[in-house]
Design a protein around this motif. Structure first.
Motif, short mmCIF file in Angstrom:
data_model
loop_
_atom_site.label_atom_id
_atom_site.label_comp_id
_atom_site.label_asym_id
_atom_site.label_seq_id
_atom_site.Cartn_x
_atom_site.Cartn_y
_atom_site.Cartn_z
N UNK A 1 28.03 -5.62 42.55
CA UNK A 1 26.77 -6.33 42.83
C UNK A 1 26.68 -6.82 44.28
N UNK A 2 27.83 -7.15 44.87
CA UNK A 2 27.85 -7.64 46.25
C UNK A 2 27.98 -6.49 47.24
N UNK A 3 28.72 -5.43 46.86
CA UNK A 3 28.83 -4.25 47.73
C UNK A 3 27.46 -3.63 47.94
N UNK A 4 26.69 -3.47 46.84
CA UNK A 4 25.39 -2.78 46.89
C UNK A 4 24.21 -3.75 46.95
N UNK B 1 21.14 -8.92 39.22
CA UNK B 1 22.06 -8.92 38.08
C UNK B 1 23.48 -8.81 38.61
N UNK B 2 24.42 -9.56 38.03
CA UNK B 2 25.82 -9.40 38.45
C UNK B 2 26.82 -9.63 37.32
N UNK B 3 26.45 -10.44 36.31
CA UNK B 3 27.43 -10.79 35.27
C UNK B 3 27.98 -9.60 34.48
N UNK B 4 27.15 -8.65 34.02
CA UNK B 4 27.73 -7.53 33.25
C UNK B 4 28.77 -6.76 34.07
N UNK C 1 16.75 1.48 38.22
CA UNK C 1 16.90 2.79 38.85
C UNK C 1 17.70 2.78 40.14
N UNK C 2 18.22 1.62 40.52
CA UNK C 2 19.02 1.52 41.74
C UNK C 2 20.50 1.46 41.40
N UNK C 3 21.29 0.93 42.35
CA UNK C 3 22.74 0.84 42.17
C UNK C 3 23.12 0.01 40.95
N UNK C 4 22.32 -1.03 40.63
CA UNK C 4 22.63 -1.87 39.47
C UNK C 4 22.66 -1.04 38.19
N UNK C 5 21.88 0.04 38.15
CA UNK C 5 21.80 0.93 36.99
C UNK C 5 22.85 2.04 37.09
N UNK C 6 22.93 2.67 38.27
CA UNK C 6 23.79 3.85 38.42
C UNK C 6 25.27 3.54 38.49
N UNK C 7 25.66 2.39 39.04
CA UNK C 7 27.10 2.06 39.12
C UNK C 7 27.71 2.02 37.71
N UNK C 8 27.15 1.24 36.75
CA UNK C 8 27.77 1.24 35.42
C UNK C 8 27.72 2.60 34.73
#
Length: 130
Positions: free
Chosen positions: A83-86, A92-95, A32-39
């Protein structure tokens, strides 16, 4: 090496856009954070941009192929670095990194002149009308 047609790029963009929107749920990193919303947002932007590009699979055709490819460079870099910006790279970073790099490579490999445009231009230069 420009080996990809604008048609193939456009078709791939629809697939990549849908894949990015689904990725957090398919790959189970939807916190539910940036890892989800960015993609999800990047996927939606890719689909909207594709719909607005003046090439075979575009609908509104407001953006040039060049503008689309320039936007792809920015989108690819942003997604790869997100992944590094947020600051979710430890989760998680690979996808994000892999698809971001794929978007960059796809933009680099796409021929800018649509196939139908190249034929028209070639005919015009040879004095034939169509």
């Amino acid at each position: 090496m420009k080996v990809m047609s604008t048609r193939a790029h456009g078709i791939m963009d629809y697939l990549v856009g849908l894949l990015l929107i689904a990725a957090p749920f398919i790959l189970d990193f939807d916190r539910g954070g940036a890892e989800t919303w960015v993609p999800i947002i990047v996927g939606a932007v890719i689909i909207l941009q594709n719909l607005m590009t003046n090439w075979e699979v575009g609908v509104f055709r407001a953006l040039s192929a060049n503008m689309h490819l320039n936007m792809d460079y920015l989108i690819g870099i942003f997604l790869a670095a997100s992944p590094w910006i947020f600051n979710f790279d430890e989760y998680v970073y690979l996808p994000h990194l892999i698809v971001g790099i794929m978007i960059l490579l796809q933009a680099m490999m796409t021929r800018v002149v649509p196939a139908h445009g190249a034929v028209t231009n070639a005919r015009m230069h040879h004095g034939h009308t169509h």
